[in-house]
Design an enzyme around this catalytic site. Structure first.
Site, PDB file in Angstrom:
ATOM      1  CB  THR A  13      -0.925  -0.008   1.244  1.00 36.98           C
ATOM      2  OG1 THR A  13      -1.821  -1.096   1.105  1.00 36.98           O
ATOM      3  CG2 THR A  13      -1.703   1.271   1.381  1.00 36.98           C
ATOM      4  CB  SER A  55       2.684  -8.154   1.122  1.00 40.40           C
ATOM      5  OG  SER A  55       1.555  -8.106   1.947  1.00 40.40           O
ATOM      6  CB  THR A  86       0.482  -4.010   6.258  1.00 38.18           C
ATOM      7  OG1 THR A  86      -0.790  -4.001   5.615  1.00 38.18           O
ATOM      8  CG2 THR A  86       1.079  -2.623   6.275  1.00 38.18           C
TER       9      THR A  86
HETATM   10  N1  ASP Z   1      -2.687  -5.448   0.387  1.00 32.62           N
HETATM   11  C1  ASP Z   1      -1.584  -4.626   0.839  1.00 32.62           C
HETATM   12  C2  ASP Z   1      -0.336  -5.468   0.883  1.00 32.62           C
HETATM   13  O1  ASP Z   1      -0.136  -6.211   1.807  1.00 32.62           O
HETATM   14  C3  ASP Z   1      -1.914  -4.044   2.161  1.00 32.62           C
HETATM   15  C4  ASP Z   1      -0.890  -3.073   2.713  1.00 32.62           C
HETATM   16  O2  ASP Z   1       0.211  -2.927   2.240  1.00 32.62           O
HETATM   17  O3  ASP Z   1      -1.227  -2.424   3.717  1.00 32.62           O
HETATM   18  O4  ASP Z   1       0.461  -5.393  -0.020  1.00 32.62           O
END
Ligand code: ASP
Length: 333
Positions: A13, A55, A86
């Site tokens: 993100t 991710s 995350t």
């Molecule tokens: N879907 C995103 C990821 O894990 C969520 C984030 O980065 O907060 O790449």
């Protein structure tokens, strides 16, 4: 001379942009450097794009090449920051804690709940914390998020939307940013236990199984037939498993006797497992399972993958689970 910090961008993100298909990672580290430099004027930042992935699309081979990359360049920098989505960040930080044995510099993983391009995002605050931890001179693998620094082997994502998305589980925070600046509790830092070595071998033949009342024990047999070498079972409460009616523990005994590594922890996030209290735990112990104690699920799964990548020897595998490699576990006396 200014300290040199390498920022490795993997996506998530933090670097995302809107698209027809929803939020997707899009910004390169080059496009972010100006803003990052604003929170680290006294440091020389170097950026590099490793990948541009949500991710959910990070795989174990990415952990290994990230570890190899860090191993190759860590002599040229005083610290490294890894920008990461995350959702699986805690798996990456746990695995890096095992793969980067006795890393001589800080490696700090961070991400954000809102894109750096968003005016009210948490991205800059998290980067600021990560970059300053990376420049702190304290070696180890850490996660920086919401003004907290946590051990990489102890974090879990506990909230989907709030900025306070990560917690250090069963272990104090390593550091916090407050009016005192970045304050680090020295006794929580990783302890150097040997020479610096990249050990990036792992096995993907592992499974994570959460028990529920009525679970069919045949699942273990099926996993073994499919070539799985290890399973991490989240048992009930202190780690208990059923042995009446659908006798799960007998099935555990069977697969263990045929060479499967069965690691058992708790479904409860806090305070850890202890199989020595109830009959449902003691019987499991007698069947030859290993204990995860107070490890997070992320640390338990990645430690299992990592250990099975280091050795095939059952005695050595067992020994690995009786030692704390990266402060990931509290082994009772
Ligand atoms: N879907 C995103 C990821 O894990 C969520 C984030 O980065 O907060 O790449």
């Amino acid at each position: 001379m200014k300290k040199r910090i390498l920022i490795i961008n993997t996506g998530g993100t933090l670097s995302s942009v809107s698209s027809e298909n929803g939020l997707v990672p899009g910004l390169s580290s080059h496009e972010m450097i100006e803003e990052l430099q604003m929170v680290s004027k006294d440091l020389e930042l170097v950026t590099e794009d490793f990948s541009s992935l949500d991710s959910a699309n990070i795989f174990p081979e990415d952990w290994a090449s990230l570890a190899d990359k860090i191993g190759m360049v860590c002599g040229d920098y005083q610290g490294i920051v890894v920008l990461h989505g995350t959702d699986t960040l805690a798996y990456t930080s746990s695995m890096l804690s095992f793969m980067l044995q006795n890393i001589p510099i800080p490696v700090v993983v961070t991400g954000s709940q809102l894109s750096i391009a968003h005016p009210v995002a948490d991205a800059m605050e998290n980067c600021r914390c990560a970059i300053h931890m990376a420049a702190s001179g304290h070696p180890g693998v850490f996660v920086a998020f919401n003004r907290k620094v946590m051990l990489g082997s102890r974090v879990s994502k506990v909230r989907t939307m709030s900025f306070d998305a990560f917690e250090s589980i069963n272990y104090p925070n390593v550091g916090e940013i407050s009016s005192l600046g970045l304050h680090i509790s020295k006794d929580t830092l990783p302890v150097k236990k040997g020479i610096f070595r990249i050990q990036a071998e792992y096995s993907e033949k592992v499974f994570l199984l959460k028990l529920f009342p009525g679970i069919n024990p045949d699942v273990l047999d099926i996993l073994q037939e499919q070539g799985y070498r290890g399973v991490y079972i989240e048992g009930f409460g202190l780690g208990g498993m059923p042995f009446l009616k659908k006798d799960f523990i007998s099935e555990v005994r069977k697969v263990v006797s045929r060479g499967m590594v069965v690691l058992v922890g708790s479904q409860c996030r806090y305070e850890g497992s202890n199989l020595s209290v109830y009959e449902t735990g003691l019987e499991a112990l007698k069947s030859g399972v290993l204990q995860a104690y107070d490890m997070t699920a992320e640390a338990a799964v990645t430690k299992l993958m990592w250990v099975l990548g280091q050795t095939q020897n059952p005695r050595e595998i067992e020994e690995y689970f009786f030692v704390d490699l990266a402060r990931e576990v509290t082994i009772p006396d």
